[in-house]
Design an enzyme around this catalytic site. Sequence first.
Site, mmCIF file in Angstrom:
data_model
loop_
_atom_site.group_PDB
_atom_site.id
_atom_site.type_symbol
_atom_site.label_atom_id
_atom_site.label_comp_id
_atom_site.label_asym_id
_atom_site.label_seq_id
_atom_site.Cartn_x
_atom_site.Cartn_y
_atom_site.Cartn_z
ATOM 1 N N HIS A 271 0.858 -1.222 0.172
ATOM 2 C CA HIS A 271 0.250 -0.051 -0.075
ATOM 3 C C HIS A 271 0.831 1.219 0.206
ATOM 4 O O HIS A 271 2.025 1.439 0.726
ATOM 5 C CB HIS A 271 -0.850 0.088 1.033
ATOM 6 C CG HIS A 271 -1.964 0.849 1.205
ATOM 7 N ND1 HIS A 271 -1.978 2.399 1.729
ATOM 8 C CD2 HIS A 271 -3.351 0.808 0.782
ATOM 9 C CE1 HIS A 271 -3.081 2.868 1.174
ATOM 10 N NE2 HIS A 271 -3.922 2.129 0.730
ATOM 11 N N ASP A 325 -7.994 -5.118 0.189
ATOM 12 C CA ASP A 325 -8.510 -5.969 -0.733
ATOM 13 C C ASP A 325 -8.296 -7.324 -0.605
ATOM 14 O O ASP A 325 -8.662 -8.370 -1.257
ATOM 15 C CB ASP A 325 -8.083 -5.492 -2.177
ATOM 16 C CG ASP A 325 -8.702 -3.979 -2.631
ATOM 17 O OD1 ASP A 325 -9.725 -3.879 -2.416
ATOM 18 O OD2 ASP A 325 -7.917 -3.172 -2.655
HETATM 19 C C1 LIG Z 1 -0.737 -0.843 -3.779
HETATM 20 C C2 LIG Z 1 0.637 -0.600 -4.451
HETATM 21 C C3 LIG Z 1 0.084 0.177 -6.083
HETATM 22 C C4 LIG Z 1 1.352 0.472 -3.685
HETATM 23 O O1 LIG Z 1 2.389 0.954 -4.718
HETATM 24 P P1 LIG Z 1 3.719 2.004 -4.429
HETATM 25 O O2 LIG Z 1 3.220 2.521 -3.109
HETATM 26 O O3 LIG Z 1 3.950 2.590 -5.612
HETATM 27 O O4 LIG Z 1 4.796 0.595 -3.989
HETATM 28 P P2 LIG Z 1 5.844 0.265 -5.010
HETATM 29 O O5 LIG Z 1 5.014 -0.423 -6.263
HETATM 30 O O6 LIG Z 1 6.843 1.293 -5.389
HETATM 31 O O7 LIG Z 1 6.455 -1.049 -4.156
HETATM 32 C C5 LIG Z 1 7.546 -0.967 -3.276
HETATM 33 C C6 LIG Z 1 8.490 -2.062 -3.194
HETATM 34 O O8 LIG Z 1 7.556 -3.016 -2.941
HETATM 35 C C7 LIG Z 1 7.431 -4.212 -3.626
HETATM 36 N N1 LIG Z 1 6.238 -4.399 -3.591
HETATM 37 C C8 LIG Z 1 4.937 -3.754 -3.663
HETATM 38 N N2 LIG Z 1 3.679 -4.174 -3.743
HETATM 39 C C9 LIG Z 1 4.121 -5.560 -3.569
HETATM 40 C C10 LIG Z 1 3.204 -6.552 -3.810
HETATM 41 N N3 LIG Z 1 1.853 -6.572 -3.816
HETATM 42 N N4 LIG Z 1 3.840 -7.914 -3.948
HETATM 43 C C11 LIG Z 1 5.282 -7.861 -3.801
HETATM 44 N N5 LIG Z 1 6.202 -6.928 -3.765
HETATM 45 C C12 LIG Z 1 5.472 -5.614 -3.765
HETATM 46 C C13 LIG Z 1 7.596 -3.761 -5.064
HETATM 47 O O9 LIG Z 1 8.268 -4.474 -5.887
HETATM 48 C C14 LIG Z 1 8.866 -2.542 -4.610
HETATM 49 O O10 LIG Z 1 10.019 -3.409 -4.467
HETATM 50 P P3 LIG Z 1 11.732 -2.998 -4.639
HETATM 51 O O11 LIG Z 1 11.467 -1.789 -3.947
HETATM 52 O O12 LIG Z 1 12.363 -4.138 -4.424
HETATM 53 O O13 LIG Z 1 11.382 -2.543 -6.210
HETATM 54 C C15 LIG Z 1 1.474 -1.945 -4.848
HETATM 55 O O14 LIG Z 1 1.785 -2.300 -3.448
HETATM 56 C C16 LIG Z 1 0.618 -3.005 -5.439
HETATM 57 O O15 LIG Z 1 0.603 -2.825 -6.791
HETATM 58 N N6 LIG Z 1 -0.100 -3.873 -4.786
HETATM 59 C C17 LIG Z 1 -0.695 -4.829 -5.609
HETATM 60 C C18 LIG Z 1 -2.018 -4.319 -6.067
HETATM 61 C C19 LIG Z 1 -3.096 -4.146 -4.767
HETATM 62 O O16 LIG Z 1 -3.298 -5.094 -3.819
HETATM 63 N N7 LIG Z 1 -3.798 -2.860 -4.717
HETATM 64 C C20 LIG Z 1 -4.923 -2.354 -3.847
HETATM 65 C C21 LIG Z 1 -4.220 -1.352 -2.947
HETATM 66 S S1 LIG Z 1 -5.383 -0.887 -1.600
#
Ligand SMILES: CC(C)(COP(=O)(O)OP(=O)(O)OC[C@H]1O[C@@H](n2cnc3c(N)ncnc32)[C@H](O)[C@@H]1OP(=O)(O)O)[C@@H](O)C(=O)NCCC(=O)NCCS
Length: 389
Positions: A271, A325
């Site tokens: 998140h 979620d």
């Molecule tokens: C929610 C979300 C978009 C947040 O994104 P963000 O704050 O931009 O975080 P980032 O995408 O920059 O991720 C940071 C790190 O955590 C990792 N990470 C983030 N979410 C992850 C996940 N669901 N599974 C595995 N690794 C994850 C990323 O790969 C990244 O790793 P790195 O630093 O080694 O590259 C992201 O966690 C995600 O796509 N989650 C899955 C979809 C989801 O459940 N969305 C609903 C949110 S309520």
Amino acid sequence: MTTGAEPQKFLGRVEFKRGLEGAITNETRIGYIDGEKGWLVYRGHNIEDLAEHSTFEETSYLIVYGRLPTRAELARWTDRLVPARPIPGYLIDVLRKLPKEAHPMSALRTAVSILGCHDPLADRADIANCERIGVDLIAKMATITGAVMRIRNGEEPIPPDPKLSHAANFLYMCTGKAPDVLSARVMDANLVLHVDHGMNASTFTAMVIASSLSDLYSAICGGIGSLKGPIHGGANEEVMKMLLEVGAPDKAEAWVRTAIQEKRKIPGFGHRVYKAYDPRAKVLGKFSQRITKLYGQERLYQTAKTIEELVVPALGGKGIFPNVDFYSGTIYYSMGFDYAMYTPIFMVGRIPGQVARVMEYLPDNRIFRPRAVYVGDLNVTYVPIEQRG
Ligand SMILES: CC(C)(COP(=O)(O)OP(=O)(O)OC[C@H]1O[C@@H](n2cnc3c(N)ncnc32)[C@H](O)[C@@H]1OP(=O)(O)O)[C@@H](O)C(=O)NCCC(=O)NCCS
């Protein structure tokens, strides 16, 4: 022909983060998130407390008016919400005419717009009018969603039952059956958990629209449009697809190992704000266990729980924990909702938060007007169309 001018000449060197990350928009008393501690607070109350003890009716009053209602206030509030539940025939006619394949969120957005067109006082931008429309939409969002779902399934919409609570009536309008006590309780807590979540994209969208002193119907249409996006309201659908693909708890380990090796994002984890366990996921996990059992879908919960137990030790150090979620999809799936209805259910819960935040901002309104750093060309010569080839 271009000059290739340096953009910083015109705006100065500007530090900014994409997506307005960390930008402060206003002061609020409505809700607070501490992502490091895993706190979510509505008007000072911890979300776990509200999910356990409160109802959608009480929590929507709390979020809109600032404190939990007394018994008499709750009775008056319910006396406003219940008569506002039915939706007009002209709206049902429009919903029937929409293409079957239209996304239910598009249907919700259309429904709010239609209601706005039929409200002669829609454009009075004062707080009393905003509250009037807001209360109406808080009550009607569940009815609209029920009608949209049934029309999509080729069934007749069911009028609301005034004797049922907001959550129980919502399930009744979707399924045609008064729900059992546990299902009504779980849906109620689920709506409470979705009521507000800081300056999330859809709430902010609603506030931006209302800040031009446009009407609340337009603001909520925008809120629905924003929530519709798959990286906002729709991640639980991806979780369900993953759980069905994994299939059973004993298949989870190999699946998770591969996903982590391939650096895939595991749906329902991570998140932008929470770097600890999302408190909503904790509550929904407990309800998921009970509701999947009731509907004979225990395997879904057990598979989810096993995935959680594998992912948290592996990725928790990076702040990756289950989010809201992760378990909500297992609840909706067990209750028989189509994937496409998951985000509309989110909207039924979120509408009080959007209304409250628009109402809070309005008395001291200032139109939202950020700027962008211009990195394009300047002084481009106008070439007449005949010479452009
Ligand atoms: C929610 C979300 C978009 C947040 O994104 P963000 O704050 O931009 O975080 P980032 O995408 O920059 O991720 C940071 C790190 O955590 C990792 N990470 C983030 N979410 C992850 C996940 N669901 N599974 C595995 N690794 C994850 C990323 O790969 C990244 O790793 P790195 O630093 O080694 O590259 C992201 O966690 C995600 O796509 N989650 C899955 C979809 C989801 O459940 N969305 C609903 C949110 S309520």
